[in-house]
Motif scaffolding. Structure first.
Motif, PDB file in Angstrom:
ATOM      1  N   ALA A  61       0.826  -1.204   0.000  1.00 53.91           N
ATOM      2  CA  ALA A  61       0.000   0.000   0.000  1.00 53.91           C
ATOM      3  C   ALA A  61       0.862   1.256   0.000  1.00 53.91           C
ATOM      4  O   ALA A  61       0.564   2.221  -0.720  1.00 53.91           O
ATOM      5  N   ASP A  62       1.944   1.243   0.771  1.00 54.11           N
ATOM      6  CA  ASP A  62       2.858   2.390   0.788  1.00 54.11           C
ATOM      7  C   ASP A  62       3.507   2.594  -0.572  1.00 54.11           C
ATOM      8  O   ASP A  62       3.686   3.728  -1.021  1.00 54.11           O
ATOM      9  N   ALA A 111       1.031   4.294  -2.777  1.00 54.93           N
ATOM     10  CA  ALA A 111       0.903   5.708  -2.400  1.00 54.93           C
ATOM     11  C   ALA A 111       2.116   6.512  -2.854  1.00 54.93           C
ATOM     12  O   ALA A 111       1.969   7.630  -3.370  1.00 54.93           O
ATOM     13  N   ASN A 112       3.315   5.946  -2.700  1.00 54.48           N
ATOM     14  CA  ASN A 112       4.521   6.643  -3.163  1.00 54.48           C
ATOM     15  C   ASN A 112       4.513   6.825  -4.667  1.00 54.48           C
ATOM     16  O   ASN A 112       4.931   7.863  -5.173  1.00 54.48           O
ATOM     17  N   VAL A 128       1.850   7.096  -6.571  1.00 55.84           N
ATOM     18  CA  VAL A 128       0.864   8.137  -6.869  1.00 55.84           C
ATOM     19  C   VAL A 128       1.461   9.516  -6.590  1.00 55.84           C
ATOM     20  O   VAL A 128       1.322  10.443  -7.394  1.00 55.84           O
ATOM     21  N   ASP A 129       2.153   9.651  -5.464  1.00 55.04           N
ATOM     22  CA  ASP A 129       2.801  10.930  -5.138  1.00 55.04           C
ATOM     23  C   ASP A 129       3.839  11.302  -6.188  1.00 55.04           C
ATOM     24  O   ASP A 129       3.940  12.462  -6.597  1.00 55.04           O
ATOM     25  N   ARG A 149       2.055  12.449  -9.272  1.00 52.34           N
ATOM     26  CA  ARG A 149       1.460  13.751  -9.008  1.00 52.34           C
ATOM     27  C   ARG A 149       2.525  14.843  -9.095  1.00 52.34           C
ATOM     28  O   ARG A 149       2.291  15.904  -9.664  1.00 52.34           O
TER      29      ARG A 149
END
Length: 85
Positions: free
Chosen positions: A70-71, A74-75, A77-78, A81
């Protein structure tokens, strides 16, 4: 062609828990190349299997492995972005 040290740096970072996207960016390797290297299961070097085993052995068990996945998402996606900023 990339020197073997770069491939090893990428492999170590990925098995250590970084997402493939982040590890490839840190190693200076295109994501497509990193994906191709990590998919070379026919050579007996299954990065995903080693990664899962490494996370479990490091004391995290299944819960930590799931959290690391999950991390990593998220990383990623960041990172994406930030590319558009």
């Amino acid at each position: 062609a990339h020197p073997p040290e770069i491939r090893q740096k990428l492999r170590t970072a990925y098995i250590g828990g970084l997402s493939l996207e982040i590890a490839s960016a840190q190693a200076g390797v295109p994501y497509a190349t990193a994906r191709r290297w990590s998919d070379a299961k026919g050579s007996g070097d299954d990065w995903d299997r080693f990664r899962a085993a490494s996370l479990i052995v490091s004391g995290g068990g299944i819960e930590k492995t799931a959290q690391a996945a999950a991390d990593g998402i998220a990383n990623g996606v960041d990172h994406i972005r930030n590319l558009f900023r």
